[in-house]
Design a protein around this motif. Structure first.
Motif, mmCIF file in Angstrom:
data_model
loop_
_atom_site.group_PDB
_atom_site.id
_atom_site.type_symbol
_atom_site.label_atom_id
_atom_site.label_comp_id
_atom_site.label_asym_id
_atom_site.label_seq_id
_atom_site.Cartn_x
_atom_site.Cartn_y
_atom_site.Cartn_z
ATOM 1 N N VAL A 1 0.876 -1.164 0.000
ATOM 2 C CA VAL A 1 0.000 0.000 0.000
ATOM 3 C C VAL A 1 0.918 1.220 0.000
ATOM 4 N N GLY B 1 1.720 5.394 -0.128
ATOM 5 C CA GLY B 1 1.116 6.599 0.421
ATOM 6 C C GLY B 1 2.007 7.815 0.313
ATOM 7 N N TRP B 2 1.390 8.949 0.529
ATOM 8 C CA TRP B 2 2.093 10.220 0.659
ATOM 9 C C TRP B 2 1.733 10.828 2.004
ATOM 10 N N TYR B 3 2.751 11.280 2.699
ATOM 11 C CA TYR B 3 2.597 11.993 3.959
ATOM 12 C C TYR B 3 3.305 13.335 3.818
ATOM 13 N N LEU C 1 -0.977 12.187 7.209
ATOM 14 C CA LEU C 1 -1.368 11.465 6.010
ATOM 15 C C LEU C 1 -1.940 12.425 4.982
ATOM 16 N N THR D 1 -3.421 7.660 0.352
ATOM 17 C CA THR D 1 -2.912 6.308 0.170
ATOM 18 C C THR D 1 -3.618 5.643 -1.006
ATOM 19 N N THR E 1 -4.203 1.519 -2.470
ATOM 20 C CA THR E 1 -3.987 0.099 -2.219
ATOM 21 C C THR E 1 -3.514 -0.608 -3.491
ATOM 22 N N THR F 1 -8.359 4.348 -3.165
ATOM 23 C CA THR F 1 -7.661 5.526 -2.655
ATOM 24 C C THR F 1 -8.329 6.086 -1.403
ATOM 25 N N CYS G 1 7.086 9.897 0.507
ATOM 26 C CA CYS G 1 6.470 8.690 -0.036
ATOM 27 C C CYS G 1 6.640 7.565 0.982
ATOM 28 N N SER G 2 5.649 6.684 1.073
ATOM 29 C CA SER G 2 5.709 5.596 2.034
ATOM 30 C C SER G 2 5.229 4.298 1.409
ATOM 31 N N ARG H 1 3.762 0.390 2.751
ATOM 32 C CA ARG H 1 3.299 -0.471 3.838
ATOM 33 C C ARG H 1 2.837 -1.795 3.236
ATOM 34 N N ILE I 1 4.431 1.002 8.408
ATOM 35 C CA ILE I 1 5.121 1.483 7.220
ATOM 36 C C ILE I 1 6.569 1.023 7.311
#
Length: 119
Positions: free
Chosen positions: A33, A35-37, A48, A51, A53, A58, A96-97, A99, A106
């Motif tokens: 998954v 994501g952007w934080y 957050l 995200t 998947t 989204t 960027c992350s 998980r 993460i």
């Protein structure tokens, strides 16, 4: 585990747009998954932004809904964040992350890219 490198940050005027990209290296990108934080100046924690998947579902922070769009390209191992109608309060370092599916943790972060919204 994947390694992540962001690009695309910069200085933009209020109301402008930016595209952020995150390139992943390593195997099994499609099981993460993504994501952007972001971490705003003077704030201790990252928040957050969005995200996506493995099935392209989204999720967005309320503050960016309708303005930001997250997408992913599993073949290229990339995730993107299209940011429109930018506001000064969007100024932050964007991370960027990744998980793993089924995990709450993460396991990978990028180094961050600065986005500054100012006239």
């Amino acid at each position: 585990q994947v390694q992540l490198v962001e690009s695309g940050g910069g200085l933009v005027q209020p109301g402008g747009s930016l595209n952020l990209s995150c390139a992943a290296s390593g195997n099994s990108f499609s099981i993460y998954v993504m994501g952007w934080y972001r971490q705003a100046p003077g704030k201790q924690q990252r928040e957050l932004v969005a995200t996506i998947t493995t099935g392209d579902r989204t999720n967005y922070a309320d503050s960016v809904k309708g303005r930001f769009t997250i997408s992913r390209d599993n073949a290229k191992k990339e995730v993107h964040l299209r940011m429109n109608a930018l506001k000064p309060e969007d100024t932050a370092v964007y991370y960027c992350s990744a998980r793993p599916v089924g995990s709450t943790l993460i396991t990978s972060w990028g180094q961050g890219t600065q986005v500054t919204v100012s006239s």
